[in-house]
Enzyme design. Structure first.
Site, PDB file in Angstrom:
ATOM      1  N   GLY A  51       2.457  -4.182   1.412  1.00  9.52           N
ATOM      2  CA  GLY A  51       1.203  -4.784   1.512  1.00  9.52           C
ATOM      3  C   GLY A  51       1.211  -6.133   2.259  1.00  9.52           C
ATOM      4  O   GLY A  51       0.213  -6.862   2.683  1.00  9.52           O
ATOM      5  N   GLY A  89       5.878  -1.759   5.160  1.00 10.80           N
ATOM      6  CA  GLY A  89       5.597  -1.084   6.328  1.00 10.80           C
ATOM      7  C   GLY A  89       5.536  -2.036   7.572  1.00 10.80           C
ATOM      8  O   GLY A  89       6.320  -2.454   8.267  1.00 10.80           O
ATOM      9  N   ARG A 144      -6.436   0.861  15.976  1.00 11.54           N
ATOM     10  CA  ARG A 144      -6.839   0.130  14.912  1.00 11.54           C
ATOM     11  C   ARG A 144      -7.967  -0.893  15.657  1.00 11.54           C
ATOM     12  O   ARG A 144      -8.716  -1.083  14.309  1.00 11.54           O
ATOM     13  CB  ARG A 144      -5.434  -1.094  14.554  1.00 11.54           C
ATOM     14  N   CYS A 176     -14.498   7.788  26.568  1.00 19.00           N
ATOM     15  CA  CYS A 176     -15.895   7.832  26.738  1.00 19.00           C
ATOM     16  C   CYS A 176     -16.621   7.413  25.407  1.00 19.00           C
ATOM     17  O   CYS A 176     -17.096   8.187  24.818  1.00 19.00           O
ATOM     18  CB  CYS A 176     -16.275   9.228  27.215  1.00 19.00           C
TER      19      CYS A 176
HETATM   20  N1  LLP Z   1       3.063   1.798  -0.088  1.00 15.50           N
HETATM   21  C1  LLP Z   1       2.043   2.537  -0.139  1.00 15.50           C
HETATM   22  C2  LLP Z   1       1.736   3.597  -1.252  1.00 15.50           C
HETATM   23  C3  LLP Z   1       1.110   2.334   1.111  1.00 15.50           C
HETATM   24  O1  LLP Z   1      -0.031   3.325   0.818  1.00 15.50           O
HETATM   25  C4  LLP Z   1       1.157   1.852   2.014  1.00 15.50           C
HETATM   26  C5  LLP Z   1       0.232   1.779   3.089  1.00 15.50           C
HETATM   27  C6  LLP Z   1       2.548   1.182   1.992  1.00 15.50           C
HETATM   28  C7  LLP Z   1       3.346   1.022   1.100  1.00 15.50           C
HETATM   29  C8  LLP Z   1       2.724   0.175   3.079  1.00 15.50           C
HETATM   30  O2  LLP Z   1       1.995  -0.851   3.297  1.00 15.50           O
HETATM   31  P1  LLP Z   1       2.327  -2.100   4.311  1.00 15.50           P
HETATM   32  O3  LLP Z   1       3.365  -2.768   3.899  1.00 15.50           O
HETATM   33  O4  LLP Z   1       2.535  -1.457   5.743  1.00 15.50           O
HETATM   34  O5  LLP Z   1       1.093  -3.030   4.332  1.00 15.50           O
HETATM   35  N2  LLP Z   1      -3.418   2.058   9.084  1.00 15.50           N
HETATM   36  C9  LLP Z   1      -3.838   0.839   8.335  1.00 15.50           C
HETATM   37  C10 LLP Z   1      -2.827   0.490   7.003  1.00 15.50           C
HETATM   38  C11 LLP Z   1      -2.849   1.577   6.267  1.00 15.50           C
HETATM   39  C12 LLP Z   1      -1.896   1.378   4.904  1.00 15.50           C
HETATM   40  C13 LLP Z   1      -1.903   2.566   4.200  1.00 15.50           C
HETATM   41  N3  LLP Z   1      -0.834   2.466   2.928  1.00 15.50           N
HETATM   42  C14 LLP Z   1      -3.794  -0.345   9.394  1.00 15.50           C
HETATM   43  O6  LLP Z   1      -3.337  -0.149  10.486  1.00 15.50           O
HETATM   44  O7  LLP Z   1      -3.861  -1.472   9.160  1.00 15.50           O
END
Ligand code: LLP
Length: 423
Positions: free
Chosen positions: A240, A282, A319, A348
């Site tokens: 996150g 991530g 995004r 479109c």
């Molecule tokens: N762990 C779990 C259980 C998650 O659901 C997520 C992301 C992560 C880890 C990794 O989160 P990060 O470190 O990347 O923030 N498509 C959206 C982001 C959706 C994230 C969903 N879960 C965007 O483009 O901002």
């Protein structure tokens, strides 16, 4: 920090000019920097170095390309997966099963079977129903599933509603007040070994306070579980942490700030002994390790504004359309001066817009542009709307470059359809 820099008037990915990649493979194409990916993996692990054997499991959803996963696996990262497809990618990339965690709110029986068969480290269970099903699946196959209960700590992560996951009204996790009963139930079920608890409250977080609040609640839960005679040996703190998309905004907390917070908060847990901490970053690892390289198809003077139409569109990078968020857009060969332009794709839909009335270097037909910070939730969220082939991906490492996913051909795209013989 990333490795996309202007050298001699032109943007490079490490030692490769982006124009050479566009020449070689065409546009639109995602370009990733191996050096940036490695650096982020190291910086994050370094930030956690005061902890005892932390497991950093890269959230595969952010960038599931097998080459990217292999590189991160070589840096010692594990994988956080949310589908059998992601798990297979992690395994295909050589990430050891004992570094793989399976999260997600709707795992199917076949996915559970596949996870048990692969012998992954842990499944994060998100509901009563899932727990009972997992027990049945494990007992049937004569295997034991090590599980963590993902709890919903009901904290406001102060991020976009669409990527917030830790509030009571969100679908994720088990309400904290039901966690003890369910953990006890898990400990009594055949085929299940309850080993820990997990939480993930949202993505693109710029504020450590909600994370700290969630981690405190996890620590209190661990103490209550242990006081009830239950075994807890792992706590998964999720991902996150935010990254800078807009250079004009104040930066997010650094990995070092985050690591220090984790150390301080977990040291204060009432019962910290023997707990291995796990993390699921991530975006932080992959986000600014990638750009979407695109070419200007045309510049169009509308009645009210100037439109720069790219060959990339919302189907390649969704995004901005989906969340209304900012991506920096830079010319690969910037000209002097600044103009106002609205940067759109050819799809479109009015929502197919990357930037509205953005002040940037003058762009002309044929120019290359880089949509920055597109290494996470970029290619993986791409689709084929308007029958546009799936976008390709290139990895650069120093002066080396390789296509790590060719752009889909129109023949491949069309060949997916079947026409019944009664038509
Ligand atoms: N762990 C779990 C259980 C998650 O659901 C997520 C992301 C992560 C880890 C990794 O989160 P990060 O470190 O990347 O923030 N498509 C959206 C982001 C959706 C994230 C969903 N879960 C965007 O483009 O901002």
């Amino acid at each position: 920090m990333d490795h996309f820099e202007i050298r001699g008037g032109e943007m490079f990915a490490e030692d490769v000019p982006l124009s050479a990649i566009a020449e070689a493979v065409g546009t639109p194409v995602y370009v990733y920097s191996a050096g940036t990916l490695r650096r982020h993996a190291r910086v994050f692990q370094q930030a956690l170095s005061a902890l005892d054997r932390p497991l950093v499991a890269f959230a595969v959803k952010a960038n599931p390309n097998i080459a990217v996963l292999k590189l991160l696996g070589q840096e010692g990262l594990g994988a956080d997966v949310v589908s059998e497809g992601e798990m297979r990618r992690a395994l295909a990339a050589g990430i050891p099963a004992d570094r793989i965690v399976f999260s997600g709110v709707g795992k199917t029986d076949p996915e559970m079977e596949a996870a048990l068969e692969a012998g992954i480290l842990q499944l994060n269970v998100e509901s009563e129903g899932e727990l009972e099903r997992l027990s049945a699946v494990a007992a049937r196959s004569g295997r034991t599933a090590e599980i963590a209960l993902r709890v919903n700590p009901d904290v406001d992560a102060r991020t976009l509603a669409k990527i917030s996951t830790g509030k009571a009204e969100n679908k994720f996790g088990i309400p904290l007040d039901r966690a003890e009963a369910l953990y006890a139930r898990a400990a009594s079920l055949p085929g299940i070994r309850a080993v820990g608890v997990a939480a993930h409250i949202g993505s693109q977080l710029f504020d450590l306070a909600p994370l700290e609040a969630a981690y405190r609640k996890l620590g209190e839960l661990v103490a209550r579980l242990r006081a009830a005679g239950l075994t807890v040996s792992r706590v998964d703190l999720g991902g996150g942490l935010g990254i800078p998309y807009d250079p004009a905004l104040p930066p997010p907390p650094s990995p070092a700030d985050y690591g220090a917070m984790v150390k301080r908060v977990t040291d204060e847990w009432p019962d910290r002994a023997g707990i291995r901490l796990m993390f699921e970053p991530g975006r932080l690892i992959a986000g600014n390790a990638g750009v979407l390289l695109s070419r200007v198809v045309t510049v169009k003077e509308g009645a009210a504004r100037r439109f720069v139409v790219l060959d990339a569109a919302m189907n390649d990078l969704i995004r901005p359309t989906l969340y209304g968020v900012y991506h920096d857009i830079r010319a690969v060969r910037p000209r002097p001066g600044e103009t106002l332009a609205t940067i759109v794709g050819p799809v479109c839909e009015t929502g197919d817009m990357f930037a509205e009335d953005r002040r940037l270097t003058p762009l002309q037909e044929g120019d290359l542009v880089a949509l920055m910070t597109a290494g996470a939730y970029g290619a993986t969220m791409a689709g084929t709307y308007n029958s546009r082939p799936l976008v390709g991906e290139v990895l650069v490492d120093g002066s080396r470059q390789a296509v790590i996913r060719p752009r889909q051909t129109l023949e491949e795209l069309l060949a997916l359809d079947r026409v019944p013989d009664w038509l």
